[in-house]
Design a protein around this motif. Structure first.
Motif, short mmCIF file in Angstrom:
data_model
loop_
_atom_site.label_atom_id
_atom_site.label_comp_id
_atom_site.label_asym_id
_atom_site.label_seq_id
_atom_site.Cartn_x
_atom_site.Cartn_y
_atom_site.Cartn_z
N MET A 110 34.74 33.46 28.71
CA MET A 110 35.63 32.16 28.42
C MET A 110 36.45 31.79 29.77
N ARG A 111 36.81 30.96 29.95
CA ARG A 111 37.74 30.38 30.94
C ARG A 111 39.26 30.23 30.28
N CYS A 115 44.19 26.17 32.41
CA CYS A 115 44.01 25.95 33.85
C CYS A 115 42.70 26.01 34.11
N ASN A 116 41.49 26.51 33.55
CA ASN A 116 40.08 26.50 33.89
C ASN A 116 39.94 27.60 34.62
N GLY A 117 40.91 28.59 34.74
CA GLY A 117 40.84 29.90 35.52
C GLY A 117 39.88 30.58 35.00
N VAL A 118 39.34 31.60 35.70
CA VAL A 118 38.36 32.74 35.49
C VAL A 118 39.03 33.76 34.77
N ILE A 119 38.69 34.36 33.74
CA ILE A 119 39.37 35.34 32.78
C ILE A 119 38.74 36.68 32.87
N SER A 120 39.52 37.81 33.19
CA SER A 120 38.73 39.09 33.17
C SER A 120 39.58 39.84 32.13
N ILE A 121 38.66 40.80 31.67
CA ILE A 121 39.13 41.76 30.40
C ILE A 121 40.01 42.94 30.87
N THR A 122 40.95 43.17 30.17
CA THR A 122 41.93 44.29 30.92
C THR A 122 42.20 45.32 29.54
N GLY A 123 42.63 46.54 30.05
CA GLY A 123 43.08 47.63 29.22
C GLY A 123 44.70 47.03 28.80
N TYR A 143 42.66 39.72 27.48
CA TYR A 143 41.93 38.79 28.67
C TYR A 143 43.23 38.11 29.45
N VAL A 144 42.99 38.31 30.67
CA VAL A 144 43.96 37.75 31.68
C VAL A 144 43.35 36.57 32.70
N CYS A 145 43.83 35.41 32.57
CA CYS A 145 43.70 34.30 33.64
C CYS A 145 43.88 35.01 34.74
#
Ligand SMILES: [Zn+2]
Length: 173
Positions: A110-111, A115-123, A143-145
């Motif tokens: 997902m984005r 803002c359409n930014g790339v999202i990364s998974i985090t602990g 999930y952080v943008c």
């Protein structure tokens, strides 16, 4: 350029991204559709209120984005790949794009809907102090943008969204 473009667009003709996925530019009337496509993981910019038709068409062409529009004149412009969205209901709008472009849903891709930014998974430890302690305790992953910093988690809202997308995909085939 008046389009919000937090991530560098990958340039390839025909609205297809480097990763093989189409990217989109939604016109002024399709902000909600843009947010749903971002949730589905598709790079989707949203045209600025002030942009005129030729500016919007130029951005779509320059960035290799498929234009999504409710404007027949814009849709029939030469040289711009576009999809005319006649539906008013968001589910039907999404279904149109899904079936025209053969979209799939990978919930790990997902984005950011804002803002359409790339999202990364985090602990959990990385967002400690940034979300309510009750939410922090209930979820292992967040999930952080990478662009605006918005934090998402798989709460009840997420389940509702996934449910709508599942319905759209099943009928979009
Ligand atoms: Zn964001």
């Amino acid at each position: 350029m008046n389009v919000v473009s937090p991530s560098a667009p990958s340039r390839r003709a025909g609205g297809v991204n480097i990763d093989g996925c189409p990217s989109f530019l939604a016109d002024r009337m399709l902000g909600k559709l843009a947010r749903w496509l971002r949730i589905m993981g598709y790079d989707t910019d949203y045209a600025n209120e002030m942009d005129d038709d030729s500016t919007i068409a130029g951005i779509a062409d320059d960035q290799g984005r498929i234009l999504l529009t409710r404007d027949r004149n814009l849709h029939s412009r030469k040289g711009v790949k576009s999809i005319y969205i006649s539906a008013v209901e968001i589910e039907e709008q999404l279904r149109t794009v899904v079936s025209e472009c053969g979209l799939a849903y990978d919930e790990n891709r997902m984005r950011c809907s804002l803002c359409n930014g790339v999202i990364s998974i985090t602990g959990r430890e990385k967002v400690s102090g940034l979300v309510e302690s009750g939410i922090l305790a209930r979820h292992d992953h967040f999930y952080v943008c990478g662009t605006c910093g918005k934090i998402y988690w798989r709460g009840s809202h997420w389940a509702r969204i996934s449910g709508v997308i599942d319905v759209v995909l099943a009928r979009g085939k």
